[in-house]
Design a protein around this motif. Structure first.
Motif, PDB file in Angstrom:
ATOM      1  N   THR A  46       0.851  -1.192   0.000  1.00  0.00           N
ATOM      2  CA  THR A  46       0.000   0.000   0.000  1.00  0.00           C
ATOM      3  C   THR A  46       0.880   1.233   0.000  1.00  0.00           C
ATOM      4  O   THR A  46       2.064   1.177   0.356  1.00  0.00           O
ATOM      5  CB  THR A  46      -0.918   0.076   1.240  1.00  0.00           C
ATOM      6  N   LEU A  47       0.268   2.350  -0.366  1.00  0.00           N
ATOM      7  CA  LEU A  47       0.874   3.661  -0.149  1.00  0.00           C
ATOM      8  C   LEU A  47      -0.015   4.416   0.822  1.00  0.00           C
ATOM      9  O   LEU A  47      -1.238   4.416   0.697  1.00  0.00           O
ATOM     10  CB  LEU A  47       0.995   4.444  -1.451  1.00  0.00           C
ATOM     11  N   CYS A  48       0.604   5.034   1.787  1.00  0.00           N
ATOM     12  CA  CYS A  48      -0.109   5.797   2.802  1.00  0.00           C
ATOM     13  C   CYS A  48       0.499   7.201   2.850  1.00  0.00           C
ATOM     14  O   CYS A  48       1.714   7.327   2.806  1.00  0.00           O
ATOM     15  CB  CYS A  48       0.048   5.111   4.157  1.00  0.00           C
ATOM     16  N   ARG A  49      -0.218   8.253   2.853  1.00  0.00           N
ATOM     17  CA  ARG A  49      -1.641   8.220   2.854  1.00  0.00           C
ATOM     18  C   ARG A  49      -2.196   9.335   2.000  1.00  0.00           C
ATOM     19  O   ARG A  49      -1.568  10.368   1.820  1.00  0.00           O
ATOM     20  CB  ARG A  49      -2.195   8.358   4.283  1.00  0.00           C
ATOM     21  N   GLY A  50      -3.420   9.103   1.517  1.00  0.00           N
ATOM     22  CA  GLY A  50      -4.226  10.165   0.960  1.00  0.00           C
ATOM     23  C   GLY A  50      -5.265  10.564   1.988  1.00  0.00           C
ATOM     24  O   GLY A  50      -5.206  10.185   3.156  1.00  0.00           O
ATOM     25  N   GLY A  51      -6.246  11.350   1.529  1.00  0.00           N
ATOM     26  CA  GLY A  51      -7.324  11.720   2.434  1.00  0.00           C
ATOM     27  C   GLY A  51      -7.314  13.181   2.829  1.00  0.00           C
ATOM     28  O   GLY A  51      -6.948  14.049   2.046  1.00  0.00           O
ATOM     29  N   PHE A  52      -7.738  13.450   4.089  1.00  0.00           N
ATOM     30  CA  PHE A  52      -7.916  14.805   4.607  1.00  0.00           C
ATOM     31  C   PHE A  52      -8.809  15.596   3.653  1.00  0.00           C
ATOM     32  O   PHE A  52      -8.411  16.588   3.050  1.00  0.00           O
ATOM     33  CB  PHE A  52      -6.562  15.456   4.870  1.00  0.00           C
ATOM     34  N   LEU A  53     -10.040  15.095   3.574  1.00  0.00           N
ATOM     35  CA  LEU A  53     -10.996  15.542   2.562  1.00  0.00           C
ATOM     36  C   LEU A  53     -12.187  16.289   3.150  1.00  0.00           C
ATOM     37  O   LEU A  53     -13.219  16.410   2.489  1.00  0.00           O
ATOM     38  CB  LEU A  53     -11.504  14.324   1.779  1.00  0.00           C
ATOM     39  N   THR A  54     -12.064  16.800   4.355  1.00  0.00           N
ATOM     40  CA  THR A  54     -13.233  17.356   5.048  1.00  0.00           C
ATOM     41  C   THR A  54     -13.313  18.871   5.013  1.00  0.00           C
ATOM     42  O   THR A  54     -14.256  19.452   5.562  1.00  0.00           O
ATOM     43  CB  THR A  54     -13.235  16.896   6.516  1.00  0.00           C
ATOM     44  N   ALA A  55     -12.379  19.536   4.398  1.00  0.00           N
ATOM     45  CA  ALA A  55     -12.384  21.001   4.389  1.00  0.00           C
ATOM     46  C   ALA A  55     -13.643  21.532   3.707  1.00  0.00           C
ATOM     47  O   ALA A  55     -14.107  20.986   2.706  1.00  0.00           O
ATOM     48  CB  ALA A  55     -11.150  21.537   3.677  1.00  0.00           C
ATOM     49  N   ALA A  56     -14.174  22.605   4.266  1.00  0.00           N
ATOM     50  CA  ALA A  56     -15.358  23.242   3.681  1.00  0.00           C
ATOM     51  C   ALA A  56     -14.973  24.391   2.749  1.00  0.00           C
ATOM     52  O   ALA A  56     -15.716  24.714   1.816  1.00  0.00           O
ATOM     53  CB  ALA A  56     -16.277  23.754   4.782  1.00  0.00           C
ATOM     54  N   GLY A 114       3.687   0.788  -8.145  1.00  0.00           N
ATOM     55  CA  GLY A 114       3.202  -0.543  -8.444  1.00  0.00           C
ATOM     56  C   GLY A 114       2.254  -1.126  -7.423  1.00  0.00           C
ATOM     57  O   GLY A 114       1.975  -2.333  -7.449  1.00  0.00           O
ATOM     58  N   THR A 115       1.731  -0.294  -6.512  1.00  0.00           N
ATOM     59  CA  THR A 115       0.739  -0.791  -5.569  1.00  0.00           C
ATOM     60  C   THR A 115      -0.656  -0.469  -6.071  1.00  0.00           C
ATOM     61  O   THR A 115      -0.874   0.552  -6.737  1.00  0.00           O
ATOM     62  CB  THR A 115       0.931  -0.186  -4.165  1.00  0.00           C
ATOM     63  N   ASP A 116      -1.604  -1.338  -5.718  1.00  0.00           N
ATOM     64  CA  ASP A 116      -2.978  -1.110  -6.153  1.00  0.00           C
ATOM     65  C   ASP A 116      -3.837  -0.484  -5.054  1.00  0.00           C
ATOM     66  O   ASP A 116      -5.054  -0.372  -5.223  1.00  0.00           O
ATOM     67  CB  ASP A 116      -3.622  -2.422  -6.624  1.00  0.00           C
ATOM     68  N   THR A 117      -3.225  -0.050  -3.943  1.00  0.00           N
ATOM     69  CA  THR A 117      -4.022   0.434  -2.814  1.00  0.00           C
ATOM     70  C   THR A 117      -3.430   1.711  -2.232  1.00  0.00           C
ATOM     71  O   THR A 117      -2.257   1.734  -1.827  1.00  0.00           O
ATOM     72  CB  THR A 117      -4.112  -0.627  -1.707  1.00  0.00           C
ATOM     73  N   LEU A 118      -4.255   2.744  -2.171  1.00  0.00           N
ATOM     74  CA  LEU A 118      -3.923   3.985  -1.483  1.00  0.00           C
ATOM     75  C   LEU A 118      -4.795   4.076  -0.239  1.00  0.00           C
ATOM     76  O   LEU A 118      -6.028   4.061  -0.322  1.00  0.00           O
ATOM     77  CB  LEU A 118      -4.182   5.198  -2.379  1.00  0.00           C
ATOM     78  N   GLY A 177      -5.549   1.936 -11.978  1.00  0.00           N
ATOM     79  CA  GLY A 177      -5.387   0.644 -11.322  1.00  0.00           C
ATOM     80  C   GLY A 177      -5.170   0.727  -9.834  1.00  0.00           C
ATOM     81  O   GLY A 177      -4.561  -0.174  -9.232  1.00  0.00           O
ATOM     82  N   VAL A 178      -5.687   1.783  -9.222  1.00  0.00           N
ATOM     83  CA  VAL A 178      -5.490   2.000  -7.788  1.00  0.00           C
ATOM     84  C   VAL A 178      -6.840   1.997  -7.078  1.00  0.00           C
ATOM     85  O   VAL A 178      -7.791   2.641  -7.532  1.00  0.00           O
ATOM     86  CB  VAL A 178      -4.761   3.339  -7.522  1.00  0.00           C
ATOM     87  N   ARG A 179      -6.917   1.282  -5.963  1.00  0.00           N
ATOM     88  CA  ARG A 179      -8.104   1.269  -5.123  1.00  0.00           C
ATOM     89  C   ARG A 179      -7.905   2.226  -3.945  1.00  0.00           C
ATOM     90  O   ARG A 179      -6.784   2.410  -3.468  1.00  0.00           O
ATOM     91  CB  ARG A 179      -8.366  -0.133  -4.561  1.00  0.00           C
ATOM     92  N   LEU A 180      -8.987   2.797  -3.469  1.00  0.00           N
ATOM     93  CA  LEU A 180      -8.956   3.670  -2.303  1.00  0.00           C
ATOM     94  C   LEU A 180      -9.447   2.891  -1.091  1.00  0.00           C
ATOM     95  O   LEU A 180     -10.511   2.265  -1.141  1.00  0.00           O
ATOM     96  CB  LEU A 180      -9.827   4.903  -2.538  1.00  0.00           C
TER      97      LEU A 180
END
Length: 266
Positions: free
Chosen positions: A51-61, A84-88, A124-127
């Motif tokens: 996996t790759l970490c991390r994405g996110g922090f998506l709550t800003a208004a 080459g990872t399929d997961t973020l 080709g990446v899953r969240l």
């Protein structure tokens, strides 16, 4: 992050010497060493990036802040694909300053996923939405349970959005085993992570994850839940711990592998 004191080449070398063939990476060390250089390093060593970490922090208004967050997550998706990872892994983000609206923050996560999930799928990446322990709800992650994570994920195809099952964050929740089964039935367990729960927690609580076997969590029990749910993927160990980081990284890596065998496999 378990051995963040090791520079990237030393980490890759230590994994090879310890017989470890899979590694979960974080964006900051990857960027420090260089994305293309890291991709080549792990590829040449025969390491699989789980996996790759991390994405996110998506709550800003605020619109500007939301646009910046989306841009950063698009970049994270591209980085995952390059490695080459399929997961973020996504840590969703806490409440905006001055806000007390948990429901509104969660809806903004869904709005962002509607933009990001198709983009990730094209590459080709899953969240993988990671619920964090409720003590982080205000400042780090308004998604606190697997049920909440799945409620968000199920708005999208399973091959696009799923969940992260992390023992540290869900071991206290008596509904979590049923939610693991729910996730497994839909093919939404995208990664499984281990860390133990030890007390007292350190000041700031972020770096309080215990070494496997040092705390209150029955690791074999949780492994049983995810396997019964049909998960057959890699199992990651992710420890944020100042005491471990102060030690020799190769020693910590060897110890962690030994603890994994003792407390998870046997």
């Amino acid at each position: 992050m378990t051995v963040r004191q090791l520079p990237m080449p030393d980490l890759v070398d230590a994994c090879g010497r310890s017989g470890i063939t899979h590694v979960g990476l974080w964006r900051e060390p990857v960027r420090a060493y260089g994305l293309e250089a890291t991709a080549k390093l792990v590829r040449d060593a025969g390491l699989t990036v789980t996996t790759l970490c991390r994405g996110g922090f998506l709550t800003a208004a605020d619109p500007v802040e939301r646009a910046e967050a989306l841009g950063d997550n698009h970049a994270a998706i591209d980085e995952a694909a390059a490695l080459g990872t399929d997961t973020l892994v996504l840590v969703s983000g806490g409440l905006p300053p001055g806000s007390k609206d948990l429901r509104g923050a969660r809806e903004r996560i869904a709005d962002a996923l509607a933009v990001l999930a198709p983009y990730a799928a094209e590459r080709g990446v899953r969240l993988a939405i990671e619920p964090l322990h409720p003590m982080y709800a205000a400042d780090r992650c308004v998604v606190s349970t697997l049920a909440q994570a799945l409620d968000l994920a199920e708005r999208f195809p399973a091959e696009q959005v799923g969940v992260t099952v992390d023992t540290y964050h869900i071991w206290w929740d008596d509904q979590a085993p049923a939610q693991i089964a729910r996730a497994g039935a839909a093919g939404r367990i995208h990664t499984f992570q281990l860390a133990d729960w030890t007390t007292p927690l350190p000041e700031g609580v972020l770096n309080g994850r215990g070494q496997i076997g040092d705390g209150a969590i029955d690791m074999r029990e949780w492994r049983g839940y995810v396997e019964a749910a049909g998960y057959t993927g890699p199992i990651e160990v992710e420890l944020f711990n100042e005491g471990l980081w102060a030690r020799d990284g190769r020693e910590v890596l060897a110890e962690t592998a030994e603890r994994f065998v003792t407390h998870v496999i046997r």
